[in-house]
Motif scaffolding. Structure first.
Motif, PDB file in Angstrom:
ATOM      1  N   PRO A   1       0.823  -1.216   0.000  1.00 11.69           N
ATOM      2  CA  PRO A   1       0.000   0.000   0.000  1.00 11.69           C
ATOM      3  C   PRO A   1       0.858   1.267   0.000  1.00 11.69           C
ATOM      4  O   PRO A   1       0.551   2.234  -0.697  1.00 11.69           O
ATOM      5  CB  PRO A   1      -0.801  -0.106   1.295  1.00 11.69           C
ATOM      6  CG  PRO A   1      -0.821  -1.563   1.616  1.00 11.69           C
ATOM      7  CD  PRO A   1       0.489  -2.101   1.110  1.00 11.69           C
ATOM      8  N   HIS A   2       1.926   1.271   0.799  1.00  7.42           N
ATOM      9  CA  HIS A   2       2.826   2.423   0.894  1.00  7.42           C
ATOM     10  C   HIS A   2       4.261   1.932   0.699  1.00  7.42           C
ATOM     11  O   HIS A   2       4.564   0.787   1.038  1.00  7.42           O
ATOM     12  CB  HIS A   2       2.725   3.064   2.289  1.00  7.42           C
ATOM     13  CG  HIS A   2       1.325   3.316   2.722  1.00  7.42           C
ATOM     14  ND1 HIS A   2       0.689   2.563   3.696  1.00  7.42           N
ATOM     15  CD2 HIS A   2       0.421   4.230   2.293  1.00  7.42           C
ATOM     16  CE1 HIS A   2      -0.553   3.006   3.855  1.00  7.42           C
ATOM     17  NE2 HIS A   2      -0.751   4.013   3.019  1.00  7.42           N
ATOM     18  N   PRO A   3       5.134   2.823   0.206  1.00  8.15           N
ATOM     19  CA  PRO A   3       6.537   2.428   0.123  1.00  8.15           C
ATOM     20  C   PRO A   3       7.036   2.109   1.541  1.00  8.15           C
ATOM     21  O   PRO A   3       6.955   2.968   2.416  1.00  8.15           O
ATOM     22  CB  PRO A   3       7.236   3.691  -0.424  1.00  8.15           C
ATOM     23  CG  PRO A   3       6.129   4.520  -1.017  1.00  8.15           C
ATOM     24  CD  PRO A   3       4.910   4.205  -0.219  1.00  8.15           C
ATOM     25  N   ASP A   4       7.464   0.969   1.788  1.00  9.89           N
ATOM     26  CA  ASP A   4       8.047   0.370   3.006  1.00  9.89           C
ATOM     27  C   ASP A   4       7.275  -0.852   3.497  1.00  9.89           C
ATOM     28  O   ASP A   4       7.841  -1.707   4.162  1.00  9.89           O
ATOM     29  CB  ASP A   4       8.286   1.346   4.186  1.00  9.89           C
ATOM     30  CG  ASP A   4       7.027   1.838   4.921  1.00  9.89           C
ATOM     31  OD1 ASP A   4       5.939   1.303   4.689  1.00  9.89           O
ATOM     32  OD2 ASP A   4       7.171   2.769   5.738  1.00  9.89           O
ATOM     33  N   ASP A   5       5.961  -0.947   3.137  1.00  8.97           N
ATOM     34  CA  ASP A   5       5.201  -2.119   3.593  1.00  8.97           C
ATOM     35  C   ASP A   5       5.779  -3.412   3.036  1.00  8.97           C
ATOM     36  O   ASP A   5       5.753  -4.454   3.701  1.00  8.97           O
ATOM     37  CB  ASP A   5       3.725  -1.989   3.186  1.00  8.97           C
ATOM     38  CG  ASP A   5       2.997  -0.919   3.984  1.00  8.97           C
ATOM     39  OD1 ASP A   5       3.172  -0.887   5.218  1.00  8.97           O
ATOM     40  OD2 ASP A   5       2.264  -0.124   3.379  1.00  8.97           O
TER      41      ASP A   5
ATOM     42  N   ASP B   1      -5.827   2.030   4.057  1.00  7.26           N
ATOM     43  CA  ASP B   1      -5.172   1.673   2.785  1.00  7.26           C
ATOM     44  C   ASP B   1      -4.767   0.196   2.766  1.00  7.26           C
ATOM     45  O   ASP B   1      -4.882  -0.479   1.742  1.00  7.26           O
ATOM     46  CB  ASP B   1      -3.913   2.521   2.561  1.00  7.26           C
ATOM     47  CG  ASP B   1      -4.233   3.975   2.220  1.00  7.26           C
ATOM     48  OD1 ASP B   1      -5.390   4.269   1.852  1.00  7.26           O
ATOM     49  OD2 ASP B   1      -3.318   4.813   2.340  1.00  7.26           O
ATOM     50  N   HIS B   2      -4.271  -0.290   3.894  1.00  3.03           N
ATOM     51  CA  HIS B   2      -3.854  -1.701   3.945  1.00  3.03           C
ATOM     52  C   HIS B   2      -5.054  -2.613   3.697  1.00  3.03           C
ATOM     53  O   HIS B   2      -4.935  -3.637   3.016  1.00  3.03           O
ATOM     54  CB  HIS B   2      -3.229  -2.023   5.301  1.00  3.03           C
ATOM     55  CG  HIS B   2      -1.884  -1.399   5.499  1.00  3.03           C
ATOM     56  ND1 HIS B   2      -0.938  -1.914   6.355  1.00  3.03           N
ATOM     57  CD2 HIS B   2      -1.325  -0.289   4.938  1.00  3.03           C
ATOM     58  CE1 HIS B   2       0.148  -1.146   6.316  1.00  3.03           C
ATOM     59  NE2 HIS B   2      -0.068  -0.156   5.478  1.00  3.03           N
ATOM     60  N   GLU B   3      -6.193  -2.234   4.266  1.00  2.00           N
ATOM     61  CA  GLU B   3      -7.379  -3.076   4.099  1.00  2.00           C
ATOM     62  C   GLU B   3      -7.926  -2.975   2.678  1.00  2.00           C
ATOM     63  O   GLU B   3      -8.331  -3.977   2.087  1.00  2.00           O
ATOM     64  CB  GLU B   3      -8.430  -2.684   5.139  1.00  2.00           C
ATOM     65  CG  GLU B   3      -7.892  -2.902   6.552  1.00  2.00           C
ATOM     66  CD  GLU B   3      -8.975  -2.970   7.618  1.00  2.00           C
ATOM     67  OE1 GLU B   3     -10.150  -2.685   7.312  1.00  2.00           O
ATOM     68  OE2 GLU B   3      -8.628  -3.333   8.763  1.00  2.00           O
TER      69      GLU B   3
HETATM   70 ZN   LIG Z   1       1.493   1.144   5.030  1.00  2.19          ZN
END
Ligand SMILES: [Zn+2]
Length: 247
Positions: free
Chosen positions: A43-47, A150-152
């Motif tokens: 979802p985001h850069p680093d996940d 966002d993750h969901e």
């Molecule tokens: Zn994230």
């Protein structure tokens, strides 16, 4: 269910003292499994690094894994006195390139899908993932119940795309380690699998996490510039294993 991600969360010592992970079946990752390079959807850069950086490292260089980064994470520091959202997006894209390089992923294997941070378009994402997935291919992404909107949303889109294509959905918790507690009845522990990391993979993951200074260190002294991933959060991602939920 979206849950507030506040406070210090569950201490890593509590998770380390929990005996259950030792009893979870291990997911085999070797020369034969998986047969095609997995698609890791962050979802985001680093996940991608926090959740399965060790897995990606163990899959090796070349076509080991493909990474799709859904948003640029530009909303990580609303009200920052140091960086605008546009600057943060560029910084975070660059951090992902460095981090994934340390895990053996070539730049050509990283796609940035450009959804707005905090407003993932689930329909468009489902369609985009559907074109990338094939029967049996691993689609590795954040768990649909992880507690961050966002993750969901990304987890749900991936689940639909996997149903459409016959790909295999592997969901990883990120913020679950913050709000949940051992044996939490809201978490599908019965679907948990352990990915045991080699020493080399753990070390590559540590280096890859260090490649996100915009997240692990304060941008500046103002409260709006605080680190998103302070040491007590990062401690949860230094375990000798990673966790995924299988279908
Ligand atoms: Zn994230």
């Amino acid at each position: 269910m979206v849950r507030p991600i506040v406070g210090a969360g569950t201490d890593e010592r509590t998770w380390r003292a929990w005996p259950a992970p030792a009893t979870w079946p291990a997911l085999a990752v070797d020369g034969r499994t998986p047969t095609t390079p997995p698609l890791v959807v962050a979802p985001h850069p680093d996940d991608e690094v926090l959740g399965v950086g060790g897995l990606v490292a163990m899959l090796g260089g070349g076509a080991g894994a493909e990474i799709a980064v859904v948003t640029d994470g530009e909303a990580s520091h609303p009200g920052s006195t140091v960086h605008s959202p546009v600057e943060l997006a560029a910084i975070r894209r660059a951090e992902t390139a460095t981090a994934c390089g340390l895990l053996g992923v070539a730049p050509a294997a990283i796609a940035h899908l450009g959804h707005p941070d905090g407003a993932v378009d689930e329909t468009a994402l489902t369609d985009a993932l559907t074109t990338r997935l094939t029967p049996g291919r691993w689609c590795v992404t954040t768990w649909r119940g992880d507690g961050h909107p966002d993750h969901e949303a990304v987890g749900r889109a991936a689940a639909v795309a996997c149903r459409r294509t016959g790909a295999t959905l592997l969901e990883f918790p990120v913020w679950t380690w913050h709000w949940a507690e051992p044996d939490d009845p809201g978490v599908p522990w019965h679907r948990a699998r352990r990915i045991d990391l080699t020493e080399a993979a753990r070390s590559a993951k540590r280096e890859a996490i260090d490649a996100f200074p915009s997240q692990i260190r304060p941008l500046g002294p103002a409260p709006a510039d605080a680190a998103i991933l302070p040491p007590h959060v990062l401690a949860r991602f230094a375990r000798p294993y990673e966790t995924v939920f299988v279908p």
